[in-house]
Scaffold this active site. Structure first.
Site, mmCIF file in Angstrom:
data_model
loop_
_atom_site.group_PDB
_atom_site.id
_atom_site.type_symbol
_atom_site.label_atom_id
_atom_site.label_comp_id
_atom_site.label_asym_id
_atom_site.label_seq_id
_atom_site.Cartn_x
_atom_site.Cartn_y
_atom_site.Cartn_z
ATOM 1 C CB THR A 70 4.420 4.497 -10.031
ATOM 2 O OG1 THR A 70 3.525 3.864 -10.946
ATOM 3 C CG2 THR A 70 3.850 5.858 -9.646
ATOM 4 C CG HIS A 196 4.691 -5.482 -9.483
ATOM 5 N ND1 HIS A 196 3.536 -5.616 -10.214
ATOM 6 C CD2 HIS A 196 4.993 -4.174 -9.476
ATOM 7 C CE1 HIS A 196 3.149 -4.423 -10.637
ATOM 8 N NE2 HIS A 196 4.014 -3.540 -10.201
ATOM 9 C CB THR A 232 11.880 2.706 6.418
ATOM 10 O OG1 THR A 232 11.774 3.621 7.521
ATOM 11 C CG2 THR A 232 12.711 1.510 6.831
ATOM 12 C CB CYS A 316 -1.204 2.375 -13.789
ATOM 13 S SG CYS A 316 -0.124 1.360 -12.761
#
Length: 368
Positions: A70, A196, A232, A316
């Site tokens: 995404t 994933h 990060t 999604c």
């Protein structure tokens, strides 16, 4: 449990999980920190970037690590539209929700104009049609490689080459194809991958953007990932993602053959009233079915009771009450789209799983 929802997410492999735990212990520091612990994390991050550069046969400077498909799609779209003065975007109707969310938001603020590419009943984009639809105002073309609902495989190399000849940016989502089917991305400006989906951890992905393209980052004063991504970097997840990528590439051919057998075991014995979607050129890992006499959600719940996990659409899009954009684009009515279910296969599935599914779906259909 029989898990037929690998297109939504996969279980982390033992090797990937072990690397994630080890790296979390040893490479915990921020890769941007200037002390020795930070330098150590930065070195591992660059080693992972070099590894993906070798796997993908692309320059490592173009590899940006993200949180997943995404974010990769959305950074690519933002960047490419920000870089070009041309506002027209040609887009396949089969794209992932993340693409549509970003495009519609940009269109609402006047930053782009969406033009939807027509597809046939199998969801295929015709290269000749794409070539004709490119105009002097076209700045970006977006076409995913493999659709996550019906498994349609687009002729991505040919489509990207048409865009390159026209001098138009071309982005492709390869989340459902990386490590699973052959890829030729030599003419694509950018592409996205998600960890994933290949037995790696959630929260890691890749956006590749050609480093020889004069791309302009959207956010000022961003220092992570060559200035394209704030926040990060998750070094342990990226290390585990790299492990998963090597593993899936190494076993790609044999796993594709195995997935085709699982799919065929269902398709070859389905009763005639069940319609297989996507046509002959689909991913061996994805099987979309339209049932003759029951809602997809009803079938999902009944199969769940039998300990078989499937889906009715992209994960999604599950909370979107509108019918599947993919199914409507291929000519389905809303009523037909509501009778759709999706199976997606993975490495822990066995032939007997397909046989059990077939028995259970037959029971459900006979009751109606």
């Amino acid at each position: 449990m029989i898990y037929f929802d690998h297109a939504a997410t996969t279980k982390m492999s033992e090797a990937s999980l072990q690397v994630f735990m080890d790296a979390s212990r040893e490479f915990f520091a921020n890769s941007e920190s200037l002390h020795d612990a930070g330098t150590k994390s930065a070195a591992l991050l660059e080693k992972c970037r070099e590894s993906f550069s070798e796997l993908l046969q692309v320059p490592n400077r173009g590899i940006l690590f993200t949180s997943g498909g995404t974010e990769s799609n959305q950074i690519a779209i933002q960047t490419l539209i920000h870089t070009t003065d041309k506002k027209e975007v040609l887009v396949s109707p089969l794209e992932h929700a993340s693409v549509w969310q970003q495009l519609m938001a940009l269109e609402q603020t006047g930053k782009c104009r969406i033009k939807v590419l027509p597809v046939d009943s199998f969801g295929q984009v015709n290269p000749a049609t794409l070539e004709k639809m490119i105009s002097a105002e076209t700045g970006l073309i977006i076409i995913q490689h493999v659709n996550s609902e019906i498994g349609t495989i687009q002729p991505i190399a040919e489509l990207a080459h048409i865009a390159k000849k026209a001098g138009v940016f071309f982005h492709t989502d390869i989340v459902q194809s990386f490590g699973k089917i052959d890829l030729d991305l030599s003419d694509a400006t950018s592409f996205s991958i998600s960890s994933h989906k290949i037995y790696g951890p959630k929260g890691a992905g890749i956006l590749f953007m050609k480093p020889d393209s004069p791309l302009q980052a959207v956010l000022p004063d961003v220092h992570h990932e060559f200035g394209f991504r704030p926040g990060t970097v998750n070094v342990p997840a990226i290390a585990a993602f790299t492990t998963a990528a090597y593993d899936i590439i190494e076993n790609r051919e044999q796993e594709a053959i195995r997935a085709m057998k699982l799919k065929a075991a269902i398709c070859d014995t389905l009763e005639a009233r069940v319609e297989v979607e996507g046509g002959p050129n689909t991913s061996p890992y994805i099987l979309g079915l339209t049932l003759p006499n029951m809602q997809g959600q009803e079938a999902l719940l009944a199969l769940n009771e039998a300990d078989i996990q499937i889906s009715t659409t992209s994960a999604c899009s599950l909370r979107d009450l509108a019918p599947s954009r993919t199914l409507i684009a291929t000519g389905k009515t809303t009523e037909e789209a509501n009778r759709f279910i999706r199976l997606s296969f993975g490495r822990e599935n066995e032939l007997n799983d397909s046989i059990i599914f077939k028995e259970e779906i037959d029971k459900l259909l006979r009751k109606r």
